[in-house]
Write a protein that holds these residues in place. Structure first.
Motif, PDB file in Angstrom:
ATOM      1  N   ARG A 484       0.813  -1.214   0.000  1.00  0.00           N
ATOM      2  CA  ARG A 484       0.000   0.000   0.000  1.00  0.00           C
ATOM      3  C   ARG A 484       0.847   1.266   0.000  1.00  0.00           C
ATOM      4  NH1 ARG A 484      -3.004  -3.118  -1.272  1.00  0.00           N
ATOM      5  NH2 ARG A 484      -4.974  -3.834  -0.379  1.00  0.00           N
ATOM      6  N   HIS A 485       1.942   1.230   0.756  1.00  0.00           N
ATOM      7  CA  HIS A 485       2.723   2.459   0.923  1.00  0.00           C
ATOM      8  C   HIS A 485       4.106   2.408   0.278  1.00  0.00           C
ATOM      9  CE1 HIS A 485      -0.377   3.841   3.655  1.00  0.00           C
ATOM     10  NE2 HIS A 485      -0.270   2.702   4.328  1.00  0.00           N
ATOM     11  N   ASP A 513      10.537  -4.164   0.701  1.00  0.00           N
ATOM     12  CA  ASP A 513      10.045  -3.777  -0.625  1.00  0.00           C
ATOM     13  C   ASP A 513      11.089  -2.901  -1.300  1.00  0.00           C
ATOM     14  OD1 ASP A 513       9.377  -0.746  -0.446  1.00  0.00           O
ATOM     15  OD2 ASP A 513       8.349  -1.535   1.322  1.00  0.00           O
ATOM     16  N   ASN A 514      10.962  -2.763  -2.619  1.00  0.00           N
ATOM     17  CA  ASN A 514      11.891  -1.919  -3.387  1.00  0.00           C
ATOM     18  C   ASN A 514      11.207  -0.642  -3.856  1.00  0.00           C
ATOM     19  OD1 ASN A 514      10.165  -3.046  -5.274  1.00  0.00           O
ATOM     20  ND2 ASN A 514      11.742  -3.284  -6.852  1.00  0.00           N
ATOM     21  N   GLY A 515      10.291  -0.143  -3.012  1.00  0.00           N
ATOM     22  CA  GLY A 515       9.484   1.003  -3.407  1.00  0.00           C
ATOM     23  C   GLY A 515      10.144   2.348  -3.182  1.00  0.00           C
ATOM     24  N   ALA A 516       9.298   3.353  -2.896  1.00  0.00           N
ATOM     25  CA  ALA A 516       9.763   4.743  -2.847  1.00  0.00           C
ATOM     26  C   ALA A 516      10.709   5.010  -1.683  1.00  0.00           C
ATOM     27  CB  ALA A 516       8.556   5.678  -2.749  1.00  0.00           C
ATOM     28  N   GLY A 517      10.543   4.238  -0.596  1.00  0.00           N
ATOM     29  CA  GLY A 517      11.397   4.476   0.558  1.00  0.00           C
ATOM     30  C   GLY A 517      11.023   5.764   1.270  1.00  0.00           C
ATOM     31  N   MET A 518      11.808   6.117   2.299  1.00  0.00           N
ATOM     32  CA  MET A 518      11.517   7.319   3.093  1.00  0.00           C
ATOM     33  C   MET A 518      12.806   8.023   3.459  1.00  0.00           C
ATOM     34  SD  MET A 518       8.604   5.878   5.725  1.00  0.00           S
ATOM     35  CE  MET A 518       9.440   4.318   6.035  1.00  0.00           C
ATOM     36  N   THR A 535      -4.799   6.121  16.081  1.00  0.00           N
ATOM     37  CA  THR A 535      -5.583   7.008  15.218  1.00  0.00           C
ATOM     38  C   THR A 535      -4.857   7.354  13.940  1.00  0.00           C
ATOM     39  OG1 THR A 535      -4.698   8.976  16.318  1.00  0.00           O
ATOM     40  CG2 THR A 535      -6.741   8.031  17.204  1.00  0.00           C
ATOM     41  N   SER A 536      -3.630   6.883  13.768  1.00  0.00           N
ATOM     42  CA  SER A 536      -2.877   7.178  12.552  1.00  0.00           C
ATOM     43  C   SER A 536      -3.373   6.325  11.415  1.00  0.00           C
ATOM     44  CB  SER A 536      -1.382   6.908  12.788  1.00  0.00           C
ATOM     45  OG  SER A 536      -1.161   5.510  12.815  1.00  0.00           O
ATOM     46  N   THR A 537      -2.845   6.595  10.227  1.00  0.00           N
ATOM     47  CA  THR A 537      -3.231   5.819   9.045  1.00  0.00           C
ATOM     48  C   THR A 537      -2.627   4.430   9.058  1.00  0.00           C
ATOM     49  OG1 THR A 537      -1.368   6.765   7.838  1.00  0.00           O
ATOM     50  CG2 THR A 537      -3.508   7.860   7.592  1.00  0.00           C
ATOM     51  N   GLY A 567      13.652   1.576  -1.102  1.00  0.00           N
ATOM     52  CA  GLY A 567      12.735   0.651  -0.460  1.00  0.00           C
ATOM     53  C   GLY A 567      12.759   0.744   1.049  1.00  0.00           C
ATOM     54  N   THR A 568      11.885  -0.060   1.657  1.00  0.00           N
ATOM     55  CA  THR A 568      11.714  -0.050   3.115  1.00  0.00           C
ATOM     56  C   THR A 568      11.714  -1.485   3.635  1.00  0.00           C
ATOM     57  OG1 THR A 568      10.400   1.988   3.010  1.00  0.00           O
ATOM     58  CG2 THR A 568      10.149   0.631   4.990  1.00  0.00           C
ATOM     59  N   THR A 569      12.264  -1.654   4.828  1.00  0.00           N
ATOM     60  CA  THR A 569      12.252  -2.949   5.500  1.00  0.00           C
ATOM     61  C   THR A 569      11.597  -2.795   6.868  1.00  0.00           C
ATOM     62  OG1 THR A 569      14.271  -3.686   4.394  1.00  0.00           O
ATOM     63  CG2 THR A 569      13.652  -4.834   6.416  1.00  0.00           C
TER      64      THR A 569
END
Length: 580
Positions: A484-485, A513-518, A535-537, A567-569
């Motif tokens: 999703r993110h 994942d190999n996505g946008a990362g942060m 209450t967060s997303t 990406g993010t782990t």
């Protein structure tokens, strides 16, 4: 007068074109050419041979003209020096170029042209050359995205024949004989071959158009039936829903009678013989029992129907299976008063309808399970499953029902597994990692169908960890978060890796994942907000982290690592002593 006689003779020979045109409509390669689909080299080669042979037929169906005595005769295996041929060879070559492009036109022209050269006569070279040129000329007018009009077909056919007359004058010797020949056969051949080309196109397009209209009407009827029956089959296969569906089919298809059964009883019968083919009766016919046993469509006459009533007016039937999860749960039957009324169209229609109704029944079963979940108001399930996921999953399944029913059925099974695992997860404190992985795989089967070959999943699993116990609904939210993110905005090459490793003293669970990362700042914000605020997303991550810390202590929690565009782990280490 000689010109008029020759024109009439040439037009008579065009009758052969009509027969060939009808034959062509039955050949797959020709249908592909007519619809301007991309042809394989094998199909192009076959088209060259076919139209080249057609050009040879056009040569032999012409008339031989002796320029010395000005007499016409049938074409023999060879020509005398003073003879030439008034023929319809150019029609096949022009059609090849118009429908297949210059390569097909050239190939067909070479075949027919070489053959013409072997017959001899003082126009052999000029006519052979003109035949090859006609294929190239027609290929110039080949347009994949445009339909060729009949006037244009006439002009191209006449133009190709005009070019042949010009070549006869320029190449054939002596010039006086060539000119005299063109004066006699030129105009009749130009007109006749132009008309022949147009008629050829007219017949082919008319036949294909009628078939397309018939297919469109059948598709429209099927869609209409699907729309009308869906709301009834959402109730499942009951007597009431079966009767409503039978009434719709009886009204739309007009057989003698329509019936639906389950595997033991008649659920509904509408039409002729409803006085003894009644809802609620046990199955009587051996044919229906065979279809339920073997799971395939069958056609039978009166003897195979084996009705117990001697004066039953039903003489023939088509019976198709209704299936759920690959198992036959009933039948759909169309009855007729004569076996002659059953054509391939009726068989194909019933085959399609049985698949359609089967898929609708499977959707109804899924809807029923969703309704149970909603009625039970299982809060944990609502917290874990996004409504958008369910809607997207059902939309994917619905879109596959007609074009790929097997895939739709598999996704229904995956969705069922996914929902069942969520339900079970609310009633137990621990599940095995093997059960968690099964849950994740069911979720990912649906997601992969949505991503259409853009998503790749890598499982890096130590089998020795599979019996370890963890809180339910731990792994799936991590994978869902990655999709999703992490990779939601990627167009291709989306990669998610699920790693479960035995590190001796603890078990390391990672989702990468190999996505946008942060960025570093965003990573700090996400770590605090997602893991400490309900209450967060990031509701899913919050719940996972809360259950991990409550079960194993504050030292066992989720951790993040991330780099922009890399990406993010998300990972956690669970002590082995606490999960065995």
């Amino acid at each position: 007068m000689r010109l008029l006689d020759l024109l009439v003779t040439m037009l008579e020979r065009v009758g052969v074109i009509i027969a060939v045109a009808f034959i062509l409509t039955r050949l797959n390669f020709f249908r592909a050419m007519l619809r301007h689909d991309r042809l394989t080299w094998k199909q192009k080669g076959f088209a060259m041979l076919f139209f080249g042979f057609f050009g040879i037929i056009g040569t032999y169906f012409g008339v031989a003209f002796d320029i010395g005595n000005l007499k016409f005769a049938s074409v023999n295996w060879s020509l005398a020096t003073d003879e030439a041929i008034a023929n319809s060879r150019v029609i096949g070559i022009v059609i090849a170029g118009l429908l297949g492009g210059w390569r097909v036109g050239l190939g067909a022209g070479l075949i027919a042209g070489i053959h013409r050269m072997t017959l001899g006569g003082f126009t052999a070279l000029s006519c052979s050359t003109a035949t090859v040129a006609s294929g190239l000329l027609a290929g110039i007018f080949y347009r994949r995205e445009k339909d060729l009009t009949l006037p244009m077909a006439f002009v191209i056919g006449a133009l190709a024949e005009t070019m042949q007359m010009i070549m006869i004058i320029l190449i054939s010797k002596p010039f006086e004989k060539a000119l005299a020949l063109v004066e006699v056969i030129g105009l009749p051949m130009i007109v006749a071959n132009g008309i022949g080309t147009a008629i050829f196109m007219l017949i082919i397009r008319s036949v294909i158009s009628e078939e397309e209209k018939a297919s469109a009407l059948q598709a429209q009827k099927t869609l209409s039936i699907a729309e009308q029956t869906l709301r009834y089959l959402q109730q499942g296969m009951t007597r009431e829903s079966a009767k409503a569906v039978c009434q719709i089919l009886f009204r739309e298809i007009h057989p003698a009678a329509v019936a639906i059964t389950d595997h033991t009883h008649i659920l509904a019968h509408v039409g002729v013989a409803n006085d003894h083919h009644r809802a609620g009766n046990l199955l009587q016919t051996h044919l229906t029992k065979q279809v339920i046993e073997h799971g395939r469509l069958m056609v039978a006459g009166k003897q195979a129907i084996d009705c117990k009533q001697d004066d039953c007016p039903l003489e023939a039937a088509i019976v198709a299976p209704l299936k759920q999860r690959g198992e036959t749960v009933g039948t759909l039957k169309l009855y007729y008063q004569s076996k002659k009324e059953i054509t391939d169209v009726e068989k194909q229609l019933l085959q399609g309808l049985s698949s359609l109704l089967s898929n609708q029944l499977e959707l109804a079963e899924t809807d029923y399970k969703l309704k149970l979940a909603k009625e039970a108001e299982i809060k944990a399930l609502q917290a874990q499953i996004s409504p958008h996921f369910l809607f997207n999953a059902l939309n994917v399944i619905i879109s596959l029902v007609r074009i790929n029913p097997d895939q739709a059925r598999k996704l229904l099974t995956s969705l069922s597994t996914f929902i069942r695992q969520n339900l079970e997860g609310t009633t137990v404190a621990f599940v095995s990692l093997q059960q968690e992985l099964l849950h994740v795989k069911a979720f990912l089967e649906i997601e992969k169908a949505r991503f259409v070959d853009k998503l790749q999943i890598i499982y890096d699993i130590d089998e020795t960890t599979m019996k370890a116990k963890i809180p339910p609904l731990t792994l799936q939210p991590l994978v869902e978060n990655a999709i999703r993110h992490g990779i939601k905005n990627m167009d291709k090459d989306c990669l998610v890796t699920i790693s479960i490793k035995d590190n001796g003293e603890d078990i390391l669970i990672k989702v990468m994942d190999n996505g946008a990362g942060m960025s570093k700042e965003m990573l700090e914000k996400v770590s605090k907000q997602y893991l400490t605020s309900s209450t967060s997303t990031g509701m899913g991550l919050y719940n996972v982290n809360r259950r991990l810390t409550m079960t194993f202590g504050n030292d066992v929690r989720l951790h993040f690592t991330s780099r922009p565009h890399k990406g993010t782990t998300v990972y956690c280490n669970i002590p082995r002593e606490k999960v065995t």
